[in-house]
Each structure stands twice: as C-alpha cells, then as structure tokens.
Scaffold this motif. Structure first.
Motif, mmCIF file in Angstrom:
data_model
loop_
_atom_site.group_PDB
_atom_site.id
_atom_site.type_symbol
_atom_site.label_atom_id
_atom_site.label_comp_id
_atom_site.label_asym_id
_atom_site.label_seq_id
_atom_site.Cartn_x
_atom_site.Cartn_y
_atom_site.Cartn_z
ATOM 1 N N ARG A 1 2.338 5.251 5.758
ATOM 2 C CA ARG A 1 1.094 4.822 5.133
ATOM 3 C C ARG A 1 0.292 4.244 6.286
ATOM 4 O O ARG A 1 0.672 3.214 6.849
ATOM 5 C CB ARG A 1 1.385 3.760 4.061
ATOM 6 N N ASN A 2 -0.800 4.882 6.680
ATOM 7 C CA ASN A 2 -1.422 4.609 7.972
ATOM 8 C C ASN A 2 -0.336 4.719 9.038
ATOM 9 O O ASN A 2 0.286 5.765 9.143
ATOM 10 C CB ASN A 2 -2.137 3.271 7.987
ATOM 11 N N ASP A 3 -0.081 3.649 9.779
ATOM 12 C CA ASP A 3 0.946 3.732 10.820
ATOM 13 C C ASP A 3 2.286 3.146 10.385
ATOM 14 O O ASP A 3 3.243 3.160 11.141
ATOM 15 C CB ASP A 3 0.480 3.009 12.086
ATOM 16 N N ARG A 4 2.310 2.637 9.194
ATOM 17 C CA ARG A 4 3.541 1.995 8.719
ATOM 18 C C ARG A 4 4.566 3.047 8.286
ATOM 19 O O ARG A 4 4.287 3.906 7.455
ATOM 20 C CB ARG A 4 3.209 1.071 7.541
ATOM 21 N N THR B 1 5.303 2.649 -1.009
ATOM 22 C CA THR B 1 3.990 3.052 -0.503
ATOM 23 C C THR B 1 2.954 1.941 -0.657
ATOM 24 O O THR B 1 1.880 2.023 -0.075
ATOM 25 C CB THR B 1 3.467 4.325 -1.208
ATOM 26 N N GLU B 2 3.275 0.914 -1.471
ATOM 27 C CA GLU B 2 2.305 -0.159 -1.685
ATOM 28 C C GLU B 2 2.824 -1.486 -1.142
ATOM 29 O O GLU B 2 2.350 -2.549 -1.521
ATOM 30 C CB GLU B 2 2.009 -0.307 -3.190
ATOM 31 N N ALA B 3 3.780 -1.427 -0.223
ATOM 32 C CA ALA B 3 4.436 -2.646 0.256
ATOM 33 C C ALA B 3 3.468 -3.604 0.942
ATOM 34 O O ALA B 3 3.702 -4.817 0.974
ATOM 35 C CB ALA B 3 5.590 -2.289 1.193
ATOM 36 N N ASN B 4 2.386 -3.078 1.508
ATOM 37 C CA ASN B 4 1.382 -3.953 2.137
ATOM 38 C C ASN B 4 0.138 -4.101 1.264
ATOM 39 O O ASN B 4 -0.965 -4.241 1.767
ATOM 40 C CB ASN B 4 0.964 -3.403 3.502
ATOM 41 N N ASN B 5 0.356 -4.009 -0.044
ATOM 42 C CA ASN B 5 -0.763 -4.099 -0.995
ATOM 43 C C ASN B 5 -1.803 -3.001 -0.823
ATOM 44 O O ASN B 5 -2.969 -3.197 -1.127
ATOM 45 C CB ASN B 5 -1.448 -5.470 -0.906
ATOM 46 N N GLU B 6 -1.354 -1.842 -0.334
ATOM 47 C CA GLU B 6 -2.272 -0.708 -0.253
ATOM 48 C C GLU B 6 -2.606 -0.237 -1.664
ATOM 49 O O GLU B 6 -1.831 -0.453 -2.596
ATOM 50 C CB GLU B 6 -1.627 0.454 0.527
ATOM 51 N N PRO B 7 -3.769 0.415 -1.820
ATOM 52 C CA PRO B 7 -4.122 0.908 -3.149
ATOM 53 C C PRO B 7 -3.114 1.946 -3.659
ATOM 54 O O PRO B 7 -2.542 2.702 -2.880
ATOM 55 C CB PRO B 7 -5.502 1.544 -2.960
ATOM 56 N N ARG B 8 -2.938 1.940 -4.967
ATOM 57 C CA ARG B 8 -1.986 2.857 -5.595
ATOM 58 C C ARG B 8 -2.439 4.301 -5.451
ATOM 59 O O ARG B 8 -3.632 4.606 -5.582
ATOM 60 C CB ARG B 8 -1.860 2.487 -7.081
ATOM 61 N N LEU B 9 -1.481 5.173 -5.159
ATOM 62 C CA LEU B 9 -1.773 6.615 -5.065
ATOM 63 C C LEU B 9 -1.070 7.426 -6.154
ATOM 64 O O LEU B 9 -1.526 8.493 -6.539
ATOM 65 C CB LEU B 9 -1.360 7.156 -3.691
ATOM 66 N N ILE B 10 0.057 6.933 -6.632
ATOM 67 C CA ILE B 10 0.784 7.661 -7.679
ATOM 68 C C ILE B 10 0.464 6.999 -9.022
ATOM 69 O O ILE B 10 0.855 5.861 -9.275
ATOM 70 C CB ILE B 10 2.306 7.646 -7.426
ATOM 71 N N HIS B 11 -0.270 7.716 -9.853
ATOM 72 C CA HIS B 11 -0.755 7.156 -11.109
ATOM 73 C C HIS B 11 -0.048 7.780 -12.301
ATOM 74 O O HIS B 11 0.299 8.958 -12.281
ATOM 75 C CB HIS B 11 -2.256 7.398 -11.237
#
Ligand code: CA
Length: 226
Positions: A146-149, A204-214
């Motif tokens: 997720r980005n570079d993570r 995928t949301e471990a850094n509070n990134e926006p949700r992608l799987i809905h």
C-alpha cells in the motif's frame, strides 16, 4: 517485443519436412529442420527450441532414443509423429518422454492445435504487477504494497486479493469468490469469505488508509475507491 516461438522439426521424409516448414513458417513460428536424430539433437542443443516435433521412424537413431536424449537437453515439449498407433507404442513413447502424439497422416490444423496446447502448458506464468489506486500486488513474489508499505499475505489472502485486483470495480458474488479462491462450494453456511475480507482490510488499512474492499450487501464484494 516477443521473440518468435522456435520449433525444431526432426523428420527424415523430405516431403513432410517441407510441408511442416511451409505451414509453421506461415503461422509465424521460427522453424529449424533436421533429417535425422543426431543432427536434430545437435540443433536442439544449439538453438534450445520451444518445442520439438519428432518423427518416430528415423534412420539410425530412432525417435524414441532421440526423445530420451532430448529430455536431457531441456524441458521443451516433444510432440511425436508416428504411423504407429498401438497402445504399447504409445506407452513406449510416453515412457521415453514424449508429451503428445500425432498419428500420420494428420491434418495440419490438428497439429497446430496440439502445438498450441503444449506451448500453453509449458509456458511458466509471467509475473505481473497488478495495480489499483495505491495498492500493488506482485504475482511473482506474492507481496502486496500500500504505497511503499509492504503487506505480507498468507496464501489464501493472496489468492483473494489477486481475484479482486484482476477484477477491479466489478462486484464479485460470494459464489464466484468461493469458486475461484476455495475451489468448492461451502454450502452457504460458512463465513470464511467474511473472515478473509476482514484480514485483508486489517492489512490494507493498517495505517488508516481509505478502504478499498467494499461490501455489497446481499451480493458480495467489490474493489473500488470511495
Ligand atoms: Ca520417418
């Protein structure tokens, strides 16, 4: 640019050799020709063809022996041409390492179909990098980012995420997900998809990134941006 697929034809009958060369060249294969086993083996070692068409009845070293020796040259698929059609002959050929057979006389279309099938089976899947939004998935290393993570995935998490990444913005029903990832029917009782979607969201949301799987209520799931 793709390099042309290289086919080595080992066949002592001039007429069939020319027929194969014309037909295969027309189909954009690159063709090498040999009229006997030992020159065929030498060409195989030199050119490392993607596939070998090998006649069974050859002068000197016969097709079976050539087949055994080709196996030591490389993993290229071997299609044997033979006038023989008894079961024991087929078994002998398979024991020697042939991947498929064609009984003479054959239709050229049939030969092409066999060649394509053998090449498909032999081709290792090419690693790809799938991207959606800031999420990437490397199909070679099975790593997600997720980005570079870096996101480490278990085998099933990977398969599920790959399915989503190959069908972005497409609603995937629970049935489709079961079929593709688990390969059999759970009978509708299992919450395994929910469990795995939860794992993927956590990762995928471990850094509070926006949700992608809905969740698409009552239907399934979709990979999309808000
Ligand atoms: Ca022959």
């Amino acid at each position: 640019m793709n390099t042309p697929t290289r086919i080595l034809v080992i066949e002592d009958e001039e007429r069939i050799r020319q027929f194969l060369q014309r037909g295969l060249t027309f189909e954009n294969y690159r063709v090498d020709l040999a009229a006997d086993g030992s020159s065929g083996l030498a060409l195989a070692r030199e050119n490392l063809p993607d596939l070998v068409i090998l006649d069974w009845m050859l002068p000197g070293m016969d097709g079976l022996e050539v087949c055994r020796r080709l196996r030591a040259v490389g993993p290229m698929p071997i299609l044997m041409l033979t006038a023989k059609d008894s079961i024991s002959d087929r078994v002998q050929g398979l024991d020697a390492g042939a991947d498929d057979y064609l009984v003479k006389p054959f239709a050229f279309d049939e030969l092409l179909a066999r060649i394509r099938a053998l090449l498909r089976r032999a081709a290792p899947p090419q690693p790809e990098v799938l991207r959606f939004a800031d999420l990437t998935l490397d199909t070679g290393t099975h790593q997600a980012f997720r980005n570079d993570r870096v996101i480490e995935l278990t085998a099933k998490e990977y398969e599920l995420l790959e399915l989503f990444m190959r069908h972005p913005r497409q609603v995937l029903t629970r049935e489709v997900i079961y079929d593709r990832v688990w390969g059999y029917d759970f009978g509708g009782e299992s919450n395994i998809i929910e469990v795995y979607v939860r794992y993927l969201r956590q990762k995928t949301e471990a850094n509070n990134e926006p949700r992608l799987i809905h969740t698409v209520r009552g239907v399934g799931y979709v990979l999309r941006e808000e």
